[in-house]
Design an enzyme around this catalytic site. Structure first.
Site, PDB file in Angstrom:
ATOM      1  N   ASP A  82      48.105   9.343  72.521  1.00 21.92           N
ATOM      2  CA  ASP A  82      47.624  10.599  71.941  1.00 21.92           C
ATOM      3  C   ASP A  82      46.928  11.388  73.043  1.00 21.92           C
ATOM      4  OD1 ASP A  82      47.314  12.019  69.411  1.00 21.92           O
ATOM      5  OD2 ASP A  82      45.172  11.606  69.540  1.00 21.92           O
ATOM      6  N   TYR A  94      44.134  13.495  75.094  1.00 28.15           N
ATOM      7  CA  TYR A  94      42.671  13.589  75.020  1.00 28.15           C
ATOM      8  C   TYR A  94      42.297  14.757  74.110  1.00 28.15           C
ATOM      9  CZ  TYR A  94      42.574  10.602  79.228  1.00 28.15           C
ATOM     10  OH  TYR A  94      42.729   9.581  80.139  1.00 28.15           O
ATOM     11  N   PHE A 108      47.055  10.087  80.200  1.00 29.47           N
ATOM     12  CA  PHE A 108      45.940   9.551  80.977  1.00 29.47           C
ATOM     13  C   PHE A 108      45.305  10.556  81.937  1.00 29.47           C
ATOM     14  CE2 PHE A 108      48.374   5.727  79.843  1.00 29.47           C
ATOM     15  CZ  PHE A 108      47.393   4.981  79.215  1.00 29.47           C
ATOM     16  N   HIS A 159      45.820  -2.698  77.463  1.00 24.97           N
ATOM     17  CA  HIS A 159      45.522  -1.279  77.663  1.00 24.97           C
ATOM     18  C   HIS A 159      44.278  -1.147  78.548  1.00 24.97           C
ATOM     19  CE1 HIS A 159      44.554   2.920  76.697  1.00 24.97           C
ATOM     20  NE2 HIS A 159      45.808   3.020  76.302  1.00 24.97           N
TER      21      HIS A 159
END
Length: 228
Positions: free
Chosen positions: A65, A67, A78, A186
């Site tokens: 998703d 930020y 990222f 993760h």
């Protein structure tokens, strides 16, 4: 607003934009942008595809998703825009990159330098309502990004798919067996200490690229890369 796929991707996934689910998604986004703040800006939704054309993809790093805080999301998983503090997951990626490759930790979180080398930084969902994580989940983006993954999987030349965490690893079923899959925990603060730290993903990816006859990715980032 009608969205346009970057030219290098049109033959691969351009047909998705005319399908009923995508038109419904566009209607949803148009309504959202009228009444809510949505990230990233409309002209940055397809940044990942724009910076890494279909035939140049060597590595795929799947996120979930965008930020959701002000000024962060710009269409690369990222990554954050120049001038924005790197979020915790990215900080942990940098810690592992330093341990793995000896790269000094960058002062910024802008990952366009990776994207321009063939690293597709793809989120499963490409938009989000401000300050409301997963608010655009289940609205159609997953069908589109699954189509991107399937199109890449259909390429005869192998590439490396990086699946960090349970969500990304559910996409493994979309990937043909002639590609390389790098799986691991993760990098988020919730799971980094339970398997991400010490996993050496960056050198592992470069090792696989070498076996494929591809140039390694220059993962190390400097302030010069803010101009990428």
């Amino acid at each position: 607003m009608t969205m346009t796929i970057p030219e290098g991707w049109r033959a691969a996934v351009g047909d998705e934009l005319s399908k009923p689910y995508f038109r419904k998604l566009e209607d949803f986004l148009a309504a959202e942008r009228k009444s809510e703040q949505v990230f990233p800006p409309a002209d940055e939704v397809f940044t990942a595809l724009a910076l890494t054309p279909f035939d140049q993809v060597k590595v795929v790093i799947l996120g979930q998703d965008p930020y959701h805080d002000d000024g962060q999301a710009h269409g690369l998983s990222f990554s954050v825009k120049p001038g924005i503090k790197p979020p915790p997951s990215l900080v942990n990626m940098y810690k592992e990159m330093e341990a793995d490759l000896g790269c000094p930790r960058p002062s910024h979180g802008y990952l366009a330098h990776w994207a321009r080398q063939g690293v597709l930084m793809l989120n499963a969902v490409l938009t989000v309502r401000a300050h409301t994580p997963n608010s655009h989940k289940g609205k159609g983006w997953e069908k589109f990004t699954d189509a991107v993954i399937k199109a890449l999987s259909g390429r005869p030349k192998p590439m490396v798919f990086v699946l960090w965490g349970g969500f990304a690893q559910k996409k493994e079923k979309l990937i043909d067996g002639h590609h390389v899959i790098v799986k691991g925990a993760h990098p988020s603060p919730l799971s980094a200490r339970s398997g991400f730290f010490g996993s050496k993903p960056f050198s592992t990816i470069n090792g696989h690229l070498a076996k494929m006859g591809d140039a390694p990715i220059d993962w190390c980032l400097t302030d010069a890369h803010l101009a990428d």
